[in-house]
Design an enzyme around this catalytic site. Structure first.
Site, PDB file in Angstrom:
ATOM      1  N   ASP A  34      -7.403  -8.550 -19.281  1.00  0.00           N
ATOM      2  CA  ASP A  34      -8.656  -8.964 -19.908  1.00  0.00           C
ATOM      3  C   ASP A  34      -9.869  -8.388 -19.177  1.00  0.00           C
ATOM      4  OD1 ASP A  34      -7.278 -10.377 -21.821  1.00  0.00           O
ATOM      5  OD2 ASP A  34      -7.403 -12.287 -20.762  1.00  0.00           O
ATOM      6  N   SER A  77      -4.913  -7.413 -34.189  1.00  0.00           N
ATOM      7  CA  SER A  77      -4.980  -8.313 -33.049  1.00  0.00           C
ATOM      8  C   SER A  77      -6.325  -9.041 -33.099  1.00  0.00           C
ATOM      9  CB  SER A  77      -4.845  -7.498 -31.765  1.00  0.00           C
ATOM     10  OG  SER A  77      -4.842  -8.330 -30.647  1.00  0.00           O
ATOM     11  N   LYS A 112      -3.705 -21.206 -30.453  1.00  0.00           N
ATOM     12  CA  LYS A 112      -3.184 -19.839 -30.442  1.00  0.00           C
ATOM     13  C   LYS A 112      -1.783 -19.902 -29.821  1.00  0.00           C
ATOM     14  CE  LYS A 112      -4.202 -15.132 -28.889  1.00  0.00           C
ATOM     15  NZ  LYS A 112      -2.967 -14.902 -28.128  1.00  0.00           N
ATOM     16  N   LYS A 308      -9.658 -17.770 -24.951  1.00  0.00           N
ATOM     17  CA  LYS A 308      -8.523 -17.821 -24.025  1.00  0.00           C
ATOM     18  C   LYS A 308      -8.670 -18.953 -23.009  1.00  0.00           C
ATOM     19  CE  LYS A 308      -5.650 -15.064 -24.050  1.00  0.00           C
ATOM     20  NZ  LYS A 308      -5.505 -13.686 -23.621  1.00  0.00           N
ATOM     21  N   CYS A 419       0.885  11.239  -5.286  1.00  0.00           N
ATOM     22  CA  CYS A 419       1.815  12.131  -4.597  1.00  0.00           C
ATOM     23  C   CYS A 419       1.322  13.563  -4.804  1.00  0.00           C
ATOM     24  CB  CYS A 419       3.218  11.968  -5.175  1.00  0.00           C
ATOM     25  SG  CYS A 419       4.416  13.172  -4.579  1.00  0.00           S
ATOM     26  N   CYS A 426       9.065  16.170  -7.041  1.00  0.00           N
ATOM     27  CA  CYS A 426       9.104  14.744  -6.702  1.00  0.00           C
ATOM     28  C   CYS A 426      10.037  14.069  -7.701  1.00  0.00           C
ATOM     29  CB  CYS A 426       7.710  14.124  -6.775  1.00  0.00           C
ATOM     30  SG  CYS A 426       7.704  12.325  -6.548  1.00  0.00           S
TER      31      CYS A 426
END
Length: 664
Positions: A34, A77, A112, A308, A419, A426
């Site tokens: 979030d 969403s 929710k 939320k 790296c 690798c």
């Protein structure tokens, strides 16, 4: 770091996190996600020029195990709210979008539920199909698996629509989840009710799904053939009750947000006494006509938001700190914890994000730490309990070498360390690169998972991506692998062969280049159209010039693309794979949109966002600036330099009335 680069980097990270979440393999907790999403949204709101790069999307690609079904209307969403002020600001924007002076809206608020989204399609009042969310556009048809779910009627007896979609959440009651888990050995138990619901719904054997005590509660609707079926959300809930759908029992209506938030705070205090997982409350504008007028962005409805709840936390001990290496060499520290129960879930790992975070919080091996699970997903270390610290606990030292032995480097302005070795040198980067190449959104080679890739690398059967298409020659060695066999080999080879017919955008995305996510891969593929042109331009001295002509493709993405193909080994491998696979050519009439349009100045009949949405529905591409490639400029009051420049370039110029006539 340039603003565009920062935004693109953040977007790519969020895309990966979205994919992990919707595939039930999250690597970050909700709270940290979030925070990243708020940073992303703030950058967008303060820098409108970044909107051309905004293509986060939702969900994840549907599984190949089930038949796919394109939703009549996208399953979106919800935007998130963390404070009263967030919600107030969200609905103020809704008023502004409609240019409404009336703020006396009725709001509906309900729990929710933390479950799995499902769309039920009823035709002629009978249940026809049940579809998962999938990627929001295309889901999985799992009708046989929902027949026995409590709360899903097979026939609608009180309905005027001959086609209607009822959308909601499939979930387990906490008590039922505990009973289900007790049937399995500890190592085979589900980590939480949401994962149990997902695993049950996606059973290939529908009998297993129907034997489990799943439940369904509606939270909305999709396509409705009779728009007068219900006119507001209260009528929708009444419709559901009459047709024997279950309800949470916590839905209420309010005419102001302040009283509504008092109720949200009341529910949050007793969330754990509710017999199903709740991670917030959903606030909706109740009036359906207003919902339709507000419409959606490409990700969220403008008329609903998720408020939320706060996260949960518990105290445990850090047993060790390990490193994870990504395909671009990024090194992420992970804490291995003494297992602890947080909100009904056994937690043994926590992300530490980056090494700056370890230093800032002073996290040490053997420390006692508070671990949070925000939104009931993956945990993170919020703080150290220094009163419990043993004086012998040493400060964590940032490693100087990757697990492969190569030096670690840090680029200026980046928090991530990497790296220094090239991918093929690798083994950890190499493994992640293989995993990305075969992933569903890339070449989509089912059956070639991480463990099998590792075994094939150890057998020297895989050293580069091209080797994947030679595995058919090593049947004798592969069928002898532990847990493998003749049938598994045949399935693997079939999947590899199926992957040979793909799109140019998938292939470009499969390369796993930095700054080249799905959106940028799509932009490049639309420009080059087929593999012949693609191969020609890769070798052309005008490659940079061509890439710079692609609207929306940033400098970092261009450099990443050019640098990759400037390596002879990459070029050779790429051409060899392109010679093996078939790329579907993009026809001109499939490239959308065909014309670009730009809005400037103040519009009076509608907001500019509304105008853009109407233009997009008609197939226009929304441009970000005036150039010779722009087709149409729509101007309003107080138009400035863009109007003058458009006139100089002899661009087709329309006023607001002309624009409305054009789209109508």
């Amino acid at each position: 770091m340039k603003l565009e680069e920062k935004f693109l980097k953040l977007k790519d990270k969020l895309k990966k996190l979205n994919k992990d979440y919707y595939n039930f393999n999250p690597i970050i907790n909700d709270s940290d996600y979030d925070d990243l999403k708020k940073e992303y949204d703030n950058l967008l709101s303060k820098n409108p020029k970044l909107k051309q790069y905004d293509d986060l999307g939702i969900g994840a690609s549907p599984s190949s195990k089930f038949k796919k079904f394109k939703h009549y209307e996208p399953m979106l969403s919800l935007s998130n709210s963390f404070t009263f002020e967030d919600s107030e600001d969200f609905f103020d924007k809704a008023y502004n979008y409609l240019k409404s002076k009336n703020k006396n809206y009725v709001f509906n608020v309900d729990c929710k539920i933390d479950g799995v989204s499902l769309s039920l399609i009823y035709k002629n009042y009978k249940l026809l199909k049940a579809i998962t969310r999938g990627d929001g556009q295309v889901g999985e048809e799992i009708t046989e698996n929902v027949i026995g779910i409590e709360g899903i009627p097979k026939i609608l007896k009180n309905c005027k629509s001959d086609l209607i979609e009822i959308r909601g959440e499939v979930f387990f009651l906490r008590t039922d989840f505990e009973k289900l888990n007790n049937q399995f050995e500890i190592k085979n138990q589900f980590s939480n009710p949401r994962n149990a619901a997902s695993g049950s719904l996606r059973q290939l054997d529908s009998k297993i799904a129907n034997e489990r005590p799943l439940r369904f509660i509606p939270h909305g609707y999709g396509k409705i053939s009779n728009e007068k079926e219900f006119l507001n959300f209260e009528e929708f809930l009444s419709f559901c009750k009459k047709n024997n759908f279950e309800q949470t029992g916590y839905a209420k209506s309010y005419d102001n947000l302040k009283n509504l938030y008092d109720y949200i705070n009341e529910i949050e205090k007793k969330r754990f006494s509710i017999d199903f997982d709740v991670d917030g409350m959903v606030i909706k504008i109740s009036d359906l006509s207003l919902q339709r007028m507000l419409g959606n962005t490409n990700k969220f409805p403008r008329w609903a938001i998720a408020a939320k709840f706060n996260s949960q936390e518990a105290l445990t001990q850090v047993e060790k700190i390990e490193l994870q290496i990504g395909r671009t060499g990024a090194i992420t520290p992970v804490a291995r914890l003494k297992p602890i129960n947080i909100g009904g879930v056994i937690v043994s790992n926590a992300t530490l994000h980056n090494f700056d975070e370890i230093i800032r919080k002073d996290i040490r091996i053997n420390d006692f730490v508070w671990v949070k699970r925000a939104g009931d997903v993956i945990p993170y270390v919020s703080r150290v309990d220094k009163q419990k610290r043993n004086k012998f606990n040493k400060k964590f030292e940032i490693p100087k070498k990757c697990l492969c032995g190569s030096k670690i480097t840090k680029i200026n302005d980046e928090t991530v360390i990497r790296c220094s070795a090239e991918k093929n040198k690798c083994k950890y980067q190499n493994l992640e690169a293989f995993k990305h190449f075969v992933s569903k959104k890339a070449m989509n080679i089912d059956g070639l998972g991480e463990k099998l890739i590792e075994k094939l690398i150890n057998l020297n059967l895989l050293s580069n991506k091209l080797d994947i298409y030679k595995l058919e020659n090593y049947k004798d060695k592969i069928v002898k692998l532990d847990g493998f066999g003749e049938k598994s080999f045949i399935n693997l080879i079939n999947s590899i062969n199926n992957s040979k017919i793909t799109t140019l955008s998938r292939y470009i995305f499969s390369l796993g280049l930095r700054y080249l996510g799905e959106n940028n891969s799509e932009l490049i593929s639309l420009y080059f159209k087929n593999k012949t042109r693609f191969k020609e331009f890769i070798q052309s001295k005008k490659l940079r010039e061509q890439l710079e002509n692609i609207d929306g493709l940033g400098e970092k993405a261009i450099n990443s693309f050019i640098n990759y193909f400037s390596e002879k080994s990459n070029l050779k491998e790429s051409f060899a794979i392109l010679d093996i696979i078939t790329i579907k050519e993009i026809e001109n009439n499939k490239i959308t949109p065909n014309k670009s349009i730009l809005f400037t100045g103040i519009l009076h009949e509608m907001s500019r966002d509304r105008a853009k949405e109407l233009a997009k529905k008609k197939g226009y591409k929304i441009a970000s600036n005036v150039s010779k490639n722009l087709d149409i400029l729509v101007y309003g009051e107080k138009s400035g330099s863009k109007l003058k420049k458009a006139k100089d370039l002899k661009i087709n110029i329309l006023n607001e009335k002309d624009f409305l006539n054009l789209i109508n």
